[in-house]
Design an enzyme around this catalytic site. Sequence first.
Site, PDB file in Angstrom:
ATOM      1  N   ARG A 549       0.840  -1.214   0.000  1.00  0.00           N
ATOM      2  CA  ARG A 549       0.000   0.000   0.000  1.00  0.00           C
ATOM      3  C   ARG A 549       0.866   1.251   0.000  1.00  0.00           C
ATOM      4  O   ARG A 549       1.946   1.281   0.593  1.00  0.00           O
ATOM      5  CB  ARG A 549      -0.888   0.014   1.244  1.00  0.00           C
ATOM      6  CG  ARG A 549      -1.932  -1.100   1.226  1.00  0.00           C
ATOM      7  CD  ARG A 549      -2.904  -0.984   2.349  1.00  0.00           C
ATOM      8  NE  ARG A 549      -2.235  -0.914   3.645  1.00  0.00           N
ATOM      9  CZ  ARG A 549      -2.800  -0.355   4.715  1.00  0.00           C
ATOM     10  NH1 ARG A 549      -3.988   0.202   4.609  1.00  0.00           N
ATOM     11  NH2 ARG A 549      -2.165  -0.321   5.859  1.00  0.00           N
ATOM     12  N   SER A 610       8.414  -4.991   5.940  1.00  0.00           N
ATOM     13  CA  SER A 610       8.140  -6.055   6.932  1.00  0.00           C
ATOM     14  C   SER A 610       9.013  -7.272   6.756  1.00  0.00           C
ATOM     15  O   SER A 610       8.531  -8.398   6.512  1.00  0.00           O
ATOM     16  CB  SER A 610       6.666  -6.428   6.840  1.00  0.00           C
ATOM     17  OG  SER A 610       5.895  -5.260   6.837  1.00  0.00           O
ATOM     18  N   ASP A 664       6.768  -3.711  10.202  1.00  0.00           N
ATOM     19  CA  ASP A 664       5.305  -3.570  10.353  1.00  0.00           C
ATOM     20  C   ASP A 664       4.877  -3.742  11.802  1.00  0.00           C
ATOM     21  O   ASP A 664       3.901  -3.137  12.248  1.00  0.00           O
ATOM     22  CB  ASP A 664       4.538  -4.525   9.431  1.00  0.00           C
ATOM     23  CG  ASP A 664       4.974  -5.969   9.574  1.00  0.00           C
ATOM     24  OD1 ASP A 664       4.344  -6.829   8.932  1.00  0.00           O
ATOM     25  OD2 ASP A 664       5.952  -6.238  10.308  1.00  0.00           O
TER      26      ASP A 664
HETATM   27  C1  0WK Z   1      -1.397  -4.800   7.765  1.00  0.00           C
HETATM   28  C2  0WK Z   1      -0.213  -3.870   8.019  1.00  0.00           C
HETATM   29  C3  0WK Z   1       1.009  -4.376   7.322  1.00  0.00           C
HETATM   30  C4  0WK Z   1       1.266  -5.799   7.752  1.00  0.00           C
HETATM   31  C5  0WK Z   1       0.052  -6.625   7.488  1.00  0.00           C
HETATM   32  C6  0WK Z   1       0.269  -8.009   7.972  1.00  0.00           C
HETATM   33  O1  0WK Z   1      -0.504  -2.594   7.566  1.00  0.00           O
HETATM   34  O2  0WK Z   1       2.098  -3.600   7.593  1.00  0.00           O
HETATM   35  O3  0WK Z   1       2.393  -6.310   7.078  1.00  0.00           O
HETATM   36  O4  0WK Z   1      -1.073  -6.099   8.154  1.00  0.00           O
HETATM   37  O5  0WK Z   1      -0.867  -8.749   7.700  1.00  0.00           O
HETATM   38  P1  0WK Z   1      -1.082  -9.562   6.365  1.00  0.00           P
HETATM   39  O6  0WK Z   1      -1.450  -8.599   5.346  1.00  0.00           O
HETATM   40  O7  0WK Z   1       0.204 -10.259   6.097  1.00  0.00           O
HETATM   41  O8  0WK Z   1      -2.169 -10.502   6.685  1.00  0.00           O
HETATM   42  C1  BGC Z   2       9.109 -10.834   8.765  1.00  0.00           C
HETATM   43  C2  BGC Z   2       8.898  -9.742   9.795  1.00  0.00           C
HETATM   44  C3  BGC Z   2       7.479  -9.232   9.694  1.00  0.00           C
HETATM   45  C4  BGC Z   2       6.516 -10.364   9.780  1.00  0.00           C
HETATM   46  C5  BGC Z   2       5.091  -9.939   9.686  1.00  0.00           C
HETATM   47  C6  BGC Z   2       8.053 -11.880   8.895  1.00  0.00           C
HETATM   48  O1  BGC Z   2       8.197 -12.807   7.888  1.00  0.00           O
HETATM   49  O2  BGC Z   2      10.375 -11.420   8.954  1.00  0.00           O
HETATM   50  O3  BGC Z   2       9.790  -8.718   9.581  1.00  0.00           O
HETATM   51  O4  BGC Z   2       7.286  -8.352  10.754  1.00  0.00           O
HETATM   52  O5  BGC Z   2       6.764 -11.297   8.763  1.00  0.00           O
HETATM   53  O6  BGC Z   2       4.819  -9.349   8.495  1.00  0.00           O
END
Ligand code: 0WK
Ligand code: BGC
Length: 924
Positions: A549, A610, A664
């Site tokens: 994003r 992240s 993140d």
């Molecule tokens: C939303 C956050 C972002 C993070 C994500 C993790 O804004 O920084 O990496 O959540 O959740 P996912 O999208 O991997 O389920």
């Molecule tokens: C990364 C982290 C991150 C996490 C959640 C992991 O795979 O190593 O840096 O915070 O994922 O997104």
Amino acid sequence: MDSVEPSGLQPGEGAPGCPQKGLLQPSDSSELVQECLQRFKVTRTQLQHIQASLLDSMEQALTGKASSAPGVQMLPTYVDSTPHGNEQGNFVVLELGASGASLRVLWVTLTGIKGQRVEPKSQEFVIPQEVVLGTGQQLFDFAARCLFEFLDAHSVRNQGLQLGFSFSFPCHQTGLDRSTLISWTKGFRCSGVEGQDVVQLLRDAIQRQGAYNIDVVAVVNDTVGTMMSCEPGVRPCEVGLIVDTGTNACYMEEARHVAVLDEDRGRTCVSVEWGSFSDDGALGPVLTTFDHALDHASLNPGAQRFEKMIGGLYLGELVRLVLAHLAEHRVLFGGYTSSALLSQGSILLEHVAEMEDPSTGAARVHAILQDLGLSPEASDAELVQRVCAAVCSRAAQLCAAALAAILSRLQRSREQQILQVAVATGGRVLEQHPRFYSILQETVKLLASECDVSFIPSVDGGGRGVAMVTAVAARLAAHRRLLEETLAPFRLSREQLAAVQTQMREAMAKGLRREASSLRMLPTYVRATPDGSERGDFLALDLGGTNFRVLLVRVAEGGVRIVNQVYAIPECVAQGSGQQLFDHIVDCIMDFQEKQGLRGQSLPLGFTFSFPCKQLGLDQGILLNWTKGFNASGCEGQDVVYLLREAIKRKQAVELNVVAIVNDTVGTMMSCGYEDPRCEMGLIVGTGTNACYMEELQNVAGVAGDSGHMCINMEWGAFGDDGSLGMLSTCFDVRVDQVSINPGKQRFEKMISGMYLGEIVRHILLHLTSLGVLFQGQQTQRLQTRDIFKTKFLSEIESDSLALRQVRAILEDLGLPLTSDDALIVLEVCQAVSRRAAQLCGAGVAAVVEKIRENRGLEELTVSVGVDGTLYKVHPHFASLVAATVRELAPRCMVTFLQSEDGSGKGAALVTAVACRLAQMAHV
Ligand code: 0WK
Ligand code: BGC
Ligand code: BGC
């Protein structure tokens, strides 16, 4: 069939104006006889009324709604299919209650080959009356002793004996081997059994007697055993009918119509328990004073009224009551009654059947009446036979009306004009009574003319059927054991979770001291959480989660306003070259600026990246290694801020000023910290998982200063990469790790996060299919496809509001051929995998909050944790399981979990804002 209406003479009352008391005039006596026999005549209309009312009662009971009038019970039996014919094995069958005060033990061999039958061995045991009316323990101990006597007599080797228990009484079943007795019928009245699980009572008795180790794997109603003992023929046998001491029927109902089952596909066998049908409206007109007298004197007055008009335990008694009535009115036996004639139960079913036998009946009548101390005239014998015929014809007709109700129900639930069905029949009344069967068939034809019914007498009283159900139950029980064995390693004990917490604490301490540890404990150079004085417009990037994003974040007096746009990171870019990836990122930023009219504006930019980065400062982060499916080349070991700036240069996007790079977890902590200053930990459970928290600077080796705090990015995804989680790792975890793009890495993450849970489930399903537990052992191409079982399916399948049918729909979309049992097993697998993930995550959070509490030497700590990530947010139980585990493992920490609304982009902007504020103060 329509007959004349009765004249209504009362017992002992002569016709008005009858000249002398005592013997009635011939005309009077025949009138009285006629009137008496007339009472047992049931008109077609009355039968149709009974049929309709019983059908109503069935449909009412199916909806699970309680009804005012005691009606039929419609009890699920958990038998979901008629025999496949491939059931095989040796089974012990114990039959209790099918035919009066006796029990039968059988040894049944199922060959699994259609049409190939092995004659069962069997032995009958009479149950002493004091046991039938004694305690439950007495009855079940008696049953266990008979069982052992039979096994001794047939020198059955005592290993892995599987028993099917045919228990012919109304029971609430909650499984094939769990059944609670509702109420005794048919002269049984053992104490301490009603409301109890009769399988457990039998298991306890077998245990007490101890000679044999027998596994009771199924309990079956005798009607079900009879239906299941039908050889699969041209017509499926989908109704089981018993008329023995008692009477009842079962049939295969559409599962979706059985409210208590929450099932929508397939059929399931329902035991109607029509013996308790007694709708006054329908039965009232056909109930006679003899029926009331019989009921009144019975062990269970007011109950089983319908059964008491049909069942073999009562037919003899009804005949006796009529004979006694006629004798007392001097139209039979010259008015003479014997004590035997006046004794309850002195005329048995066998007597009635013999007396009605067209060839030998007359002779038998004399013999039987003489045994009752009577000396019948020929006219008496003829009248006795007419009484027997009246009582039994009515019984057969009433039974037919009830069966016709079932046939109408089948027609209705199958929406079939013409129903073709086979009815398996069993019971001594049907087997022994000369005319019962034929009257039954004729009356059914009359009442259910649009049904083409064939009747199949059961050959061995349902013993084979019970063995069939036992075979199915044994298979399901074996599957259950295999499922438990497979899922056991996922069921973590409190001790195991506490061990993870302790190990994580040790790894944290080592990581902070820069000693070898699977937890890198990376300083983030974020020293403070926001204090609310931040202001300004900021650009933010959020890379590493499900979506990439670009955000415009305005931090103002009234709060934070965010505009953002989601962009895709194609797999070929995520796994291409670093230059490609960062060029793509800058393209997205420029597109966003274009759309937001920001071109030419130089806004400070915060970059949520992240992935594990060794930060050398707020705007310097060396990527240690990619995770979560990213693998762009030329980035690991590089400063990603530099790589971004290089891309900005390449794209001449001069106005971009990268101020901060944050993980993140940090962005999430900051974003929630803006609302709640007690927020000192950030947690991500999404594609990946990780956590950060505010550590005492003095504890952070390698960073100058020993006062104040610094946010530490734990990179706990890598916890256990040193093998310290080996004891928890299952073969499925190993498989998922081996085929991942970073084998041996991120082991903790691979047990917890969204990128992997679906794959763990898929591997378990493949394993269970190979064991034959799932999908009847059929491996499907689809299930062999990597990542086909998305983690979001776990969240969908485990949602409480989803009925099993929807679980099945999800799986069918995956092209998996499944039964309802399969859907249940898949649900259990998902629950076990997600529960372990949440508990491990909870153990990690407990380790961190306990560290903060001890850092501050506090008895109790109140702290908030900012959380983000699709899995945490979407899964129906994940968040509550994490919180429960933290409460369990860190009871001195009051932890509030704050779900981040705006994601870490806002956090990155706030970190940038803090950095800008600190930079301004430094210049002042
Ligand atoms: C939303 C956050 C972002 C993070 C994500 C993790 O804004 O920084 O990496 O959540 O959740 P996912 O999208 O991997 O389920
Ligand atoms: C990364 C982290 C991150 C996490 C959640 C992991 O795979 O190593 O840096 O915070 O994922 O997104
Ligand atoms: C019981 C039924 C049984 C029937 C025939 C009735 O009294 O309630 O469960 O199927 O007798 O044995």
